[in-house]
Design a protein around this motif. Structure first.
Motif, PDB file in Angstrom:
ATOM      1  N   TYR A  91       0.867  -1.186   0.000  1.00 45.19           N
ATOM      2  CA  TYR A  91       0.000   0.000   0.000  1.00 45.19           C
ATOM      3  C   TYR A  91       0.901   1.232   0.000  1.00 45.19           C
ATOM      4  N   PRO A  92       1.295   1.715  -1.177  1.00 49.50           N
ATOM      5  CA  PRO A  92       2.242   2.833  -1.245  1.00 49.50           C
ATOM      6  C   PRO A  92       1.566   4.176  -1.016  1.00 49.50           C
ATOM      7  N   ALA A  93       2.392   5.183  -0.838  1.00 47.54           N
ATOM      8  CA  ALA A  93       1.935   6.577  -0.894  1.00 47.54           C
ATOM      9  C   ALA A  93       2.390   7.132  -2.246  1.00 47.54           C
ATOM     10  N   SER A 140      -3.631   0.891  -5.125  1.00 46.75           N
ATOM     11  CA  SER A 140      -3.419   2.321  -5.322  1.00 46.75           C
ATOM     12  C   SER A 140      -3.629   3.098  -4.028  1.00 46.75           C
ATOM     13  N   TRP A 141      -2.817   4.122  -3.852  1.00 45.23           N
ATOM     14  CA  TRP A 141      -3.029   5.026  -2.725  1.00 45.23           C
ATOM     15  C   TRP A 141      -4.116   6.034  -3.089  1.00 45.23           C
ATOM     16  N   SER A 142      -4.527   6.805  -2.119  1.00 44.43           N
ATOM     17  CA  SER A 142      -5.495   7.871  -2.340  1.00 44.43           C
ATOM     18  C   SER A 142      -4.837   9.197  -2.008  1.00 44.43           C
ATOM     19  N   SER A 143      -5.170  10.233  -2.776  1.00 43.54           N
ATOM     20  CA  SER A 143      -4.608  11.551  -2.484  1.00 43.54           C
ATOM     21  C   SER A 143      -5.103  12.112  -1.157  1.00 43.54           C
ATOM     22  N   CYS A 144      -6.170  11.549  -0.622  1.00 37.08           N
ATOM     23  CA  CYS A 144      -6.569  11.874   0.756  1.00 37.08           C
ATOM     24  C   CYS A 144      -5.613  11.112   1.664  1.00 37.08           C
ATOM     25  N   ILE A 145      -4.517  11.727   2.014  1.00 34.37           N
ATOM     26  CA  ILE A 145      -3.368  11.012   2.565  1.00 34.37           C
ATOM     27  C   ILE A 145      -3.707  10.195   3.811  1.00 34.37           C
ATOM     28  N   ALA A 146      -3.065   9.034   3.884  1.00 34.52           N
ATOM     29  CA  ALA A 146      -3.085   8.094   5.012  1.00 34.52           C
ATOM     30  C   ALA A 146      -4.317   7.209   5.056  1.00 34.52           C
ATOM     31  N   ASN A 147      -5.336   7.461   4.215  1.00 35.56           N
ATOM     32  CA  ASN A 147      -6.522   6.618   4.367  1.00 35.56           C
ATOM     33  C   ASN A 147      -6.372   5.242   3.726  1.00 35.56           C
ATOM     34  N   HIS A 148      -5.214   4.946   3.144  1.00 33.76           N
ATOM     35  CA  HIS A 148      -4.946   3.581   2.697  1.00 33.76           C
ATOM     36  C   HIS A 148      -4.312   2.750   3.820  1.00 33.76           C
ATOM     37  N   LEU A 149      -3.878   3.384   4.907  1.00 33.63           N
ATOM     38  CA  LEU A 149      -3.265   2.624   5.997  1.00 33.63           C
ATOM     39  C   LEU A 149      -4.257   1.693   6.702  1.00 33.63           C
ATOM     40  N   PRO A 150      -5.498   2.129   6.981  1.00 35.85           N
ATOM     41  CA  PRO A 150      -6.456   1.161   7.522  1.00 35.85           C
ATOM     42  C   PRO A 150      -6.709  -0.018   6.578  1.00 35.85           C
ATOM     43  N   GLN A 151      -6.606   0.217   5.270  1.00 35.56           N
ATOM     44  CA  GLN A 151      -6.754  -0.874   4.315  1.00 35.56           C
ATOM     45  C   GLN A 151      -5.592  -1.866   4.455  1.00 35.56           C
ATOM     46  N   ALA A 152      -4.392  -1.346   4.648  1.00 37.34           N
ATOM     47  CA  ALA A 152      -3.236  -2.224   4.867  1.00 37.34           C
ATOM     48  C   ALA A 152      -3.424  -3.033   6.146  1.00 37.34           C
ATOM     49  N   THR A 153      -3.912  -2.366   7.189  1.00 38.51           N
ATOM     50  CA  THR A 153      -4.172  -3.073   8.451  1.00 38.51           C
ATOM     51  C   THR A 153      -5.235  -4.146   8.258  1.00 38.51           C
ATOM     52  N   GLY A 154      -6.300  -3.818   7.533  1.00 40.55           N
ATOM     53  CA  GLY A 154      -7.357  -4.797   7.296  1.00 40.55           C
ATOM     54  C   GLY A 154      -6.879  -5.983   6.494  1.00 40.55           C
ATOM     55  N   THR A 155      -6.037  -5.724   5.500  1.00 45.93           N
ATOM     56  CA  THR A 155      -5.460  -6.817   4.715  1.00 45.93           C
ATOM     57  C   THR A 155      -4.614  -7.718   5.604  1.00 45.93           C
ATOM     58  N   ALA A 156      -3.806  -7.110   6.451  1.00 44.06           N
ATOM     59  CA  ALA A 156      -2.961  -7.893   7.356  1.00 44.06           C
ATOM     60  C   ALA A 156      -3.803  -8.701   8.333  1.00 44.06           C
ATOM     61  N   TYR A 157      -4.895  -8.114   8.818  1.00 42.97           N
ATOM     62  CA  TYR A 157      -5.777  -8.838   9.743  1.00 42.97           C
ATOM     63  C   TYR A 157      -6.411 -10.038   9.051  1.00 42.97           C
ATOM     64  N   ALA A 158      -6.822  -9.863   7.794  1.00 43.67           N
ATOM     65  CA  ALA A 158      -7.388 -10.978   7.031  1.00 43.67           C
ATOM     66  C   ALA A 158      -6.355 -12.092   6.861  1.00 43.67           C
ATOM     67  N   MET A 159      -5.105 -11.716   6.591  1.00 40.28           N
ATOM     68  CA  MET A 159      -4.036 -12.708   6.467  1.00 40.28           C
ATOM     69  C   MET A 159      -3.881 -13.502   7.762  1.00 40.28           C
ATOM     70  N   ASP A 174       5.586  12.082   6.427  1.00 41.83           N
ATOM     71  CA  ASP A 174       5.565  12.698   7.755  1.00 41.83           C
ATOM     72  C   ASP A 174       4.271  13.460   7.984  1.00 41.83           C
ATOM     73  N   GLY A 175       3.741  14.100   6.926  1.00 38.13           N
ATOM     74  CA  GLY A 175       2.480  14.818   7.082  1.00 38.13           C
ATOM     75  C   GLY A 175       1.313  13.893   7.363  1.00 38.13           C
ATOM     76  N   GLY A 176       1.338  12.702   6.787  1.00 38.71           N
ATOM     77  CA  GLY A 176       0.242  11.757   6.973  1.00 38.71           C
ATOM     78  C   GLY A 176       0.107  11.237   8.390  1.00 38.71           C
ATOM     79  N   THR A 177       1.169  11.365   9.205  1.00 36.83           N
ATOM     80  CA  THR A 177       1.072  10.896  10.586  1.00 36.83           C
ATOM     81  C   THR A 177       0.149  11.772  11.422  1.00 36.83           C
ATOM     82  N   SER A 178      -0.231  12.930  10.900  1.00 35.47           N
ATOM     83  CA  SER A 178      -1.163  13.804  11.612  1.00 35.47           C
ATOM     84  C   SER A 178      -2.618  13.492  11.285  1.00 35.47           C
ATOM     85  N   GLU A 179      -2.846  12.554  10.389  1.00 32.25           N
ATOM     86  CA  GLU A 179      -4.204  12.210   9.986  1.00 32.25           C
ATOM     87  C   GLU A 179      -4.818  11.177  10.935  1.00 32.25           C
ATOM     88  N   PRO A 180      -6.136  11.236  11.149  1.00 36.92           N
ATOM     89  CA  PRO A 180      -6.776  10.258  12.044  1.00 36.92           C
ATOM     90  C   PRO A 180      -6.652   8.825  11.554  1.00 36.92           C
TER      91      PRO A 180
END
Length: 374
Positions: A91-93, A140-159, A174-180
């Motif tokens: 899940y790239p940025a 694909s990543w989304s330009s709404c930064i960091a919202n692909h990280l929960p997808q990475a977590t969900g994929t890992a949980y499924a694994m 570094d900017g994405g670490t400020s996102e919820p």
């Protein structure tokens, strides 16, 4: 994952294997990597730099819309990708897409994505720099930064639920670490000990916001403590250090040890994108100081000192890559635009009757426009 000096915790230290001149640090542990693989990684880094130069030229000529350069961040990108196995998910940025080339994605289709034509595996549906490829397990990543990280977590949980020895790797700036979404992803991953590796490319700037204005934490890596996972801070311009530390995190996740958060300290040498003028918010002295830490020069110096590289091989590589890129751009650019009918493809696995109605509506509209054009 000990540091070269073991003087302070890994989330506060800056772990390196090579010094800025490309010499191994005293006591540093080299990663377990063959000469052949190391040369492949160096080749991919040089390819990244050459692709950036070509995309800049294509954008300036108006042949593509925009692009985001990874110049100066090649070691962080390639070193991280080197730790993955073919079955792992990425899940790239914005700046990690060369990993898909390292994993075997065709170069012509890479450029076709930038043109948005029928040779693009995404059929021209995504804006430039939003690469994805099922054949290399990249989402694909989304330009709404960091919202692909929960997808990475969900994929890992499924694994984990399926008992699969696979890993999901998610990138953020570094900017994405400020996102919820950053908090949600790492909190869930830490609680459920999912097989994920989260990587922050701290390139010092979130567009025009410096990293010093992004967090009050001493480092970004130290944030991992709050999520119950190891944090590791690495010199992101040192390929050997990145390979060693990211590989250790990936194998820890694969073995059931849970997630890791790594901060790769690097620098964005160009603008945020081709639409950005970084000279308006940062001084040239800082840029030049980081230019002297070039990850390509650093690794090349090491390879030459070990007798694994020389000027003749460098010239041959650069000529080879120019030829490859020229051929890939030519093949990609001559493809047609995606047909309008492709808009209605890939919507459902099994199409409901509504899709047949929409196809007929689209066909009627296209026929009407053709009639009017006569």
């Amino acid at each position: 994952m000990a540091t070269a000096t073991d003087t302070q915790p890994a989330d506060l230290d800056l772990i390196a294997v090579l010094d800025p001149e490309g010499k191994p640090l005293a006591g540093a542990e080299l990663p377990a990597i063959s000469d052949e693989r190391l040369i492949e990684l160096y080749r991919t880094m040089v390819l990244m730099r050459a692709i950036d130069q070509r995309l800049e030229g294509l954008q300036r000529m108006g042949r593509i819309g925009f692009f985001g350069s990874a110049r100066g961040q090649e070691a962080a990108v390639v070193g991280s990708g080197a730790a993955l196995q073919p079955e792992d998910w990425l899940y790239p940025a914005l700046r990690e897409n060369a990993i898909m080339l390292l994993r075997g994605f065709p170069l012509s289709r890479y450029f076709a994505h930038m043109f948005g034509n029928a040779h693009d595996v995404l059929k021209g549906r995504m804006q430039p720099m939003h690469f994805a490829g099922r054949e290399v397990n990249q989402v694909s990543w989304s330009s709404c930064i960091a919202n692909h990280l929960p997808q990475a977590t969900g994929t890992a949980y499924a694994m984990k639920l399926k008992g699969e020895a696979k890993v999901a790797m998610g990138f953020v700036g570094d900017g994405g670490t400020s996102e919820p979404e950053f908090h949600a992803a790492l909190n869930f991953a830490g609680v459920w000990k999912v097989p994920a590796v989260f990587i922050c490319q701290n390139n010092q700037w979130a567009i025009s916001v410096p990293s010093s204005k992004q967090t009050a934490s001493e480092t970004f890596a130290v944030k991992a403590r709050a999520y119950g996972m190891p944090g590791v801070r690495v010199d992101g311009n040192d390929l050997l250090a990145v390979v060693r530390e990211v590989s250790a995190a990936v194998e820890r996740a694969r073995a059931g040890g849970g997630p890791t958060f790594l901060e790769l300290v690097t620098f964005r040498m160009g603008g945020h994108s081709s639409a950005d003028d970084p000279s308006r918010y940062r001084d040239d002295q800082t840029v030049q100081s980081w230019a002297r830490k070039c990850p390509l020069a650093r690794l090349r110096t090491y390879l030459e000192s070990e007798g694994k590289w020389d000027e003749q091989r460098q010239e041959a590589l650069e000529a080879e890559l120019r030829e490859e890129i020229n051929a890939a751009v030519k093949e990609a650019e001559r493809a047609d635009l995606p047909p309008p009918e492709s808009l209605l493809e890939d919507v459902y696995a099994d199409d409901p009757p509504l899709m047949d109605e929409q196809r007929q509506f689209l066909a009627d509209e296209l026929a009407f426009k053709q009639d009017r054009a006569r």
